[in-house]
Motif scaffolding. Structure first.
Motif, PDB file in Angstrom:
ATOM      1  N   ARG A  48       0.720  -1.258   0.054  1.00  0.00           N
ATOM      2  CA  ARG A  48       0.041  -0.074  -0.164  1.00  0.00           C
ATOM      3  C   ARG A  48       0.629   1.254  -0.070  1.00  0.00           C
ATOM      4  NH1 ARG A  48      -4.916  -1.451   4.281  1.00  0.00           N
ATOM      5  NH2 ARG A  48      -5.739  -3.060   2.883  1.00  0.00           N
ATOM      6  N   HIS A  49       1.934   1.387   0.822  1.00  0.00           N
ATOM      7  CA  HIS A  49       2.837   2.361   0.779  1.00  0.00           C
ATOM      8  C   HIS A  49       3.507   2.553  -0.594  1.00  0.00           C
ATOM      9  CE1 HIS A  49       5.913   4.933   2.014  1.00  0.00           C
ATOM     10  NE2 HIS A  49       6.963   4.351   1.318  1.00  0.00           N
ATOM     11  N   LEU A  50       3.910   1.533  -1.164  1.00  0.00           N
ATOM     12  CA  LEU A  50       4.296   1.473  -2.706  1.00  0.00           C
ATOM     13  C   LEU A  50       3.408   2.147  -3.594  1.00  0.00           C
ATOM     14  CD1 LEU A  50       6.490  -1.666  -3.204  1.00  0.00           C
ATOM     15  CD2 LEU A  50       7.398   0.524  -2.743  1.00  0.00           C
ATOM     16  N   LEU A  54       3.915   5.466  -5.715  1.00  0.00           N
ATOM     17  CA  LEU A  54       3.481   5.146  -7.002  1.00  0.00           C
ATOM     18  C   LEU A  54       2.538   6.286  -7.522  1.00  0.00           C
ATOM     19  CD1 LEU A  54       4.610   3.718  -9.660  1.00  0.00           C
ATOM     20  CD2 LEU A  54       2.852   1.941  -9.250  1.00  0.00           C
ATOM     21  N   GLY A  55       1.141   6.436  -6.813  1.00  0.00           N
ATOM     22  CA  GLY A  55       0.551   7.505  -7.428  1.00  0.00           C
ATOM     23  C   GLY A  55       0.885   8.819  -7.238  1.00  0.00           C
ATOM     24  N   TYR A 143      -0.552   0.538 -13.654  1.00  0.00           N
ATOM     25  CA  TYR A 143      -0.970   1.508 -13.009  1.00  0.00           C
ATOM     26  C   TYR A 143      -1.335   2.835 -13.597  1.00  0.00           C
ATOM     27  CZ  TYR A 143      -2.039   2.528  -8.044  1.00  0.00           C
ATOM     28  OH  TYR A 143      -2.687   2.870  -6.715  1.00  0.00           O
ATOM     29  N   LEU A 144      -2.441   3.195 -13.794  1.00  0.00           N
ATOM     30  CA  LEU A 144      -2.886   4.400 -14.748  1.00  0.00           C
ATOM     31  C   LEU A 144      -3.552   5.482 -14.361  1.00  0.00           C
ATOM     32  CD1 LEU A 144      -3.393   5.252 -17.798  1.00  0.00           C
ATOM     33  CD2 LEU A 144      -5.418   4.211 -17.845  1.00  0.00           C
ATOM     34  N   ILE A 171       6.027  -2.779  -8.732  1.00  0.00           N
ATOM     35  CA  ILE A 171       5.594  -3.017  -7.294  1.00  0.00           C
ATOM     36  C   ILE A 171       5.582  -4.332  -6.622  1.00  0.00           C
ATOM     37  CG2 ILE A 171       3.701  -2.653  -5.935  1.00  0.00           C
ATOM     38  CD1 ILE A 171       2.737  -0.416  -7.435  1.00  0.00           C
ATOM     39  N   GLU A 172       5.115  -5.357  -7.570  1.00  0.00           N
ATOM     40  CA  GLU A 172       5.369  -6.573  -7.298  1.00  0.00           C
ATOM     41  C   GLU A 172       6.595  -7.242  -7.068  1.00  0.00           C
ATOM     42  OE1 GLU A 172       3.558  -8.859 -10.437  1.00  0.00           O
ATOM     43  OE2 GLU A 172       1.335  -8.090 -10.023  1.00  0.00           O
ATOM     44  N   THR A 173       7.526  -6.929  -7.868  1.00  0.00           N
ATOM     45  CA  THR A 173       9.090  -7.070  -7.670  1.00  0.00           C
ATOM     46  C   THR A 173       9.546  -6.276  -6.272  1.00  0.00           C
ATOM     47  OG1 THR A 173       9.524  -7.339  -9.948  1.00  0.00           O
ATOM     48  CG2 THR A 173      11.512  -6.966  -8.558  1.00  0.00           C
TER      49      THR A 173
END
Length: 488
Positions: A48-50, A54-55, A143-144, A171-173
Motif C-alpha cells: 500500500r505504501h508503494l 507510485l500514485g 497503474y494508470l 511494485i510486485e518485484t
C-alpha cells in the motif's frame, strides 16, 4: 522389577507426555501464528505504501507532461520539450504516456511501440480521478492515471486527455523482495523467541524438576523428607507431601504398637490355657489336654501370622526406605548362632557390603529371619547366604545342606501350618509369613534345590543406590566373609 511409583501410571504418547514439550508446542504455534500474521500485515502495508508512492510519482509525471503539452502550427498536439526520462523512448519499458482528444488523433510515447491504451481503461481512470490498475501491452498490468487537460490556442482552447502509466510489475518485484527480507527477519525473531521461551519454561518448571528429584531420592531411600526452598506455588505441595509422609509413618508406628499390645494381651490367657492343658494331662484327661494344646497352637499360629501382617509395611509404604543387606544378615546370623544347633553350623555370608534393598528394615528382617531360622533347623553343617545385584534387582538366596524338600511338596510348604517333619520345633508358619511379606512387595519366594543337595530359598527385591540411605542398620557393614561358630 519396575520402578516404584510407576505402577498403574499411563503415559500419553509423544509430546503430550511432557509439560515442557506441551508448552513448547503451544509457544511454537503461537509464535508461528503471530509472526505469520505480522509478516502478512507488513507486506500488505508495504504494498500500500508503494502504491501511494507510485500514485504520487504518476501525479508528478502527469504534471510535467501537462506543462510541456502545446499545439503546433498545424493544430496538432505535441510536447514542447523532451520529458527527460529515457524509458519513454524504450519499447515496453514500463513507463508510458498517451495524449488524445476526440477526432484529433493521439500523441503516444515511443515505449508503447505499436500498442495503445484502451479507451475504456482511460475513461474509467478519468471517472475515478485517481490511479487504477488496467491491462497493458504484452499482458502486463499498468497503474494508470488519466485526467483531462486544456491547452490555449489561437483558434480557441482545446481539451485533451493526458494518461500516464507505470507497469505494476515493479511494485510486485519490490514487494516480493521485501517479503523475502521480512521472512528471513521473522525466522530469526522466531528462533530468538523460541529460545527465550525454552529458557523461560525451563526456569519456570525448575521447581517441579527439583520436586521430582526430591521424590526420587525419597523413593530410592536416600532421603526421608523433601528439603529445599520452593516458590510459593509449589511450597504448599511440598509441605502437604511431607505431612502425608509423616502421617504415614505415624499410622505405621501406631499399628505396630497396637500389634504389640495385642500380642501382650493374648500372651497371658494363652499361657494360662497351656498350664490348664498340662494340669489336665497330669490328671489323666489326655484327650482334653490334647484338644486344648491343639487349639492353643492354632491360636498362636493365627496370632503370629496376623501380628506379622500388622507389622508389615509393604512396597508402597517402604518406598522411601533403604536397608543394608550385609548389616541385616550379619545381625540375624549372630542371633541364630545362639539358637539350638546354631553354634554348630558354618554360616557363610557372600554379600556385597554396598548392597541395599528398597524394603523396610523390619520387613526385610522378618523375611531373612524366618529363612535363616528354617535353614538352621534343617542344615547339617553349613548355611550359605548369597546376595547379588543385576540391573537394579537384588537376588538373595539362603542355602542349607539338609535333606531339602521334594519339588512336588514345595508349594504346599509355603501354606500356613505346613511342616516338613515333626522332628524339628516350629509352628510351620515361617515360609507362609515370608510369602505374605514378599507379596506385599510384589515379588515371591522360590524354593529350589541347592548345589549342596539341600534347600535353596530365593527371592528378588528391588535394589537402590548405595548413597546415604534413609533407613539403615546401625551396625558397620561387614566385608563378605565366612562367619564361623564361636568356641564353646
Amino acid at each position: 522389577m519396575g520402578e516404584a511409583g510407576t505402577a498403574g501410571q499411563k503415559r500419553s504418547p509423544g509430546w503430550r507426555s511432557s509439560v515442557r514439550l506441551r508448552l513448547m508446542v503451544l509457544a511454537a504455534l503461537t509464535v508461528a501464528a503471530t509472526l505469520t500474521v505480522a509478516g502478512i500485515l507488513l507486506v500488505v502495508a508495504f504494498e500500500r505504501h508503494l502504491e501511494r508512492r507510485l500514485g504520487l510519482e504518476l501525479d508528478t509525471r502527469w504534471t510535467q507532461l501537462a506543462a510541456a503539452l502545446t499545439i503546433d502550427g498545424s493544430g496538432a498536439a505535441r510536447l514542447s520539450h523532451d520529458p527527460g526520462d529515457p524509458r519513454y523512448d524504450q519499447p515496453y519499458s514500463g513507463i508510458y504516456y498517451e495524449i488524445g482528444s476526440p477526432g484529433r488523433g493521439e500523441v503516444r510515447s515511443r515505449s508503447l511501440w505499436d500498442a495503445e491504451l484502451a479507451q475504456t481503461a482511460i475513461d474509467a481512470a478519468v471517472a475515478a480521478g485517481e490511479p487504477i490498475e488496467v491491462d497493458g501491452p504484452n499482458g502486463s498490468v499498468l497503474y494508470l492515471l488519466s485526467k483531462p487537460v486544456s491547452v490555449a490556442h489561437a483558434s480557441g482552447e482545446r481539451s485533451y486527455t493526458l494518461s500516464v502509466a507505470i507497469d505494476h510489475a515493479e511494485i510486485e518485484t519490490l514487494a516480493s523482495e521485501f517479503a523475502a527480507d521480512v521472512r528471513n527477519a521473522l525466522i530469526a525473531i522466531a528462533l530468538v523467541l523460541l529460545a527465550g521461551t525454552w529458557a523461560q519454561i525451563s526456569l519456570g518448571l525448575g521447581p517441579l524438576a527439583t520436586l521430582r528429584r526430591e521424590l526420587d531420592l525419597i523413593r530410592r531411600g536416600a532421603k526421608e523428607r523433601m528439603e529445599g526452598t520452593f516458590p510459593d506455588e509449589v511450597g504448599p505441595l511440598v509441605s502437604d507431601l511431607n505431612s502425608l509422609l509423616d502421617r504415614q509413618d505415624d499410622l505405621i508406628r501406631k499399628a505396630r504398637e497396637r500389634a504389640g499390645t495385642l500380642a501382650h494381651g493374648l500372651k497371658t490367657p494363652l499361657t494360662i490355657i497351656q498350664a490348664e492343658a498340662r494340669r489336665l494331662q497330669r490328671s489323666g484327661a489326655t484327650e482334653a489336654a490334647k484338644t486344648l494344646r491343639d487349639q492353643v497352637a492354632a491360636m498362636n499360629g493365627h496370632v503370629e501370622r496376623e501380628l506379622s501382617r500388622a507389622r508389615l509395611q509393604g512396597k508402597a509404604v517402604a518406598a522411601g526406605h533403604a536397608t543394608a543387606v550385609a548389616d541385616t544378615v550379619g545381625r540375624i546370623v549372630a542371633l541364630e548362632r545362639r539358637m539350638p544347633r546354631g553354634g554348630e553350623l558354618d554360616w557363610i555370608m557372600e554379600v556385597d557390603p554396598r548392597l541395599r534393598v528398597r524394603m523396610d528394615a523390619d520387613d526385610f528382617g522378618e523375611v531373612l529371619g524366618n529363612l535363616l531360622d528354617n535353614a538352621r533347623k534343617w542344615a547339617t553343617g553349613t548355611v550359605r547366604i548369597t546376595a547379588t545385584e543385576t540391573d537394579g534387582t537384588v537376588s538373595l538366596s539362603v542355602d542349607d545342606d539338609g535333606p531339602g524338600i521334594p519339588a512336588d511338596m514345595r508349594l504346599a510348604m509355603m501354606e500356613r501350618g505346613a511342616k516338613a517333619g515333626a522332628e524339628v520345633e516350629g509352628s510351620g508358619l515361617g515360609l507362609a509369613i515370608v510369602t505374605d511379606v514378599l507379596e506385599a512387595y510384589e515379588t515371591g519366594l522360590h524354593l529350589e534345590t541347592a548345589p549342596s543337595g539341600g534347600l535353596r530359598a530365593r527371592f528378588e527385591i528391588e535394589g537402590c543406590a548405595a548413597s546415604t540411605p534413609a533407613t539403615e542398620a546401625a551396625m558397620p557393614v561387614r566385608e563378605p566373609t565366612a562367619i564361623r561358630p564361636a568356641a564353646e
